[in-house]
Design an enzyme around this catalytic site. Sequence first.
Site, PDB file in Angstrom:
ATOM      1  CE1 TYR A 276      -4.342   1.648   0.876  1.00 45.56           C
ATOM      2  CE2 TYR A 276      -3.308   3.214   1.716  1.00 45.56           C
ATOM      3  CZ  TYR A 276      -4.219   2.877   1.158  1.00 45.56           C
ATOM      4  OH  TYR A 276      -4.912   4.227   1.262  1.00 45.56           O
ATOM      5  CE1 TYR A 368     -10.142  -0.211   2.189  1.00 43.36           C
ATOM      6  CE2 TYR A 368     -11.942   1.483   1.979  1.00 43.36           C
ATOM      7  CZ  TYR A 368     -11.194   0.586   1.332  1.00 43.36           C
ATOM      8  OH  TYR A 368     -10.645   0.956   0.130  1.00 43.36           O
TER       9      TYR A 368
END
Length: 407
Positions: A276, A368
């Site tokens: 990420y 998330y």
Amino acid sequence: MEGWRGAWYVPCLASLETLQELCRKENLRCKSIGITNRSLKSYEVEYLCDYKVEEGTEYYLVKWKGWPESSNTWEPQKNLKCPLLLQNFLSDKNEYLSRVREGKALKVRNHVKALKPAVADYIVKKAKQRIALQRWKEELNRKKNHKAMILVENTVDLEGPPLDFYYINEYKPAPGINVINGITTGCECTDCPAEKCCPKEAGFILAYNKRKKLKIQPGLPIYECNSFCRCGPDCPNRIVQKGTPYSLCIFRTNNGRGWGVKTLQKIKTNSFVMEYVGEVITSEEAERRGQLYDNQGNTYLFDLDYDSDEFTVDAARYGNVSHFVNHSCDPNLQVFNVFIDNLDLRLPRIALFSTRTIKAGEELTFDYQMKGSIDLTSDSADGLSPSRKRIRTVCKCGAVCCRGYLN
């Protein structure tokens, strides 16, 4: 262009075909993009725009590659040597007709004399989208630094590539932030892992087993060998730094979640999938941007608070494939903090590993909130959660255990 002399040079974001169209429209010559007196007589079909039948002969309206739309011409089908474009045209026409009247399929007539303007308009938009997505795919594969391919697919709507997204392979630090701390030493192993290998020097165990699969629990950090280590590129402690080994597809979801990512290959449990990445900004700047992102329902801010809460990764404008990975309350990816050439605990790299076997064609997701199917019992696991949002965003993951909101 010929006859022009200038001292300023700026990067051009327009495609070659667009530049050629502009030159031909303005009757200019430019050898560097292939517009010469000779090429003005060359014609290649870019896509088909419309259809009609006159006196028993079928005609297609042709958009010529590198020529402005004002140069489109009607051509009899017998003159067209582009079977794939003809197939795309018919497929797009039938797709449109099957979606009208609130999705009720219509019987497609094979002997129409002309298309309705709405049908022709859809076919042109679909053709332009197909070209734009192809160019985007080529751009992504030029910029990536790993061997696996990136594909792009949209069979849902007319959405094209995102207009304000720039592909990067590693962190893009804001001014004043150093994501490389100048490490000058590495392990002396000739066959990692040895007693003095990088993880043990940091006080942790090696993260991978002999099959190069993750063996540590969520919340524990990963210390990989760095650029100063004696071991070579085949070292079993060099996994994340090599980039994703799987071919992935950015695709348009059919349930209102925008773009998503699916794997084109089977992924085994505890395998590294992707990193990420994004802009590394201060938490103060993240708070300011978060106020703007809240109204859009974006969730690209990811706190780097493994050891402190000074920095955040913002993947809204700059990122890699992970930018398009959707949330799920029952995810198949899990986040881990990774340290390689930077041992600053405030600035870990973020890696996504599979939590189970993932089939080819399956969508990739992560939580998330970094909770869900995996129990994060470590105190440091709290540092893996993305920035908290101020406006509650409805979750559309569809999982049986869905919490109802992303935050």
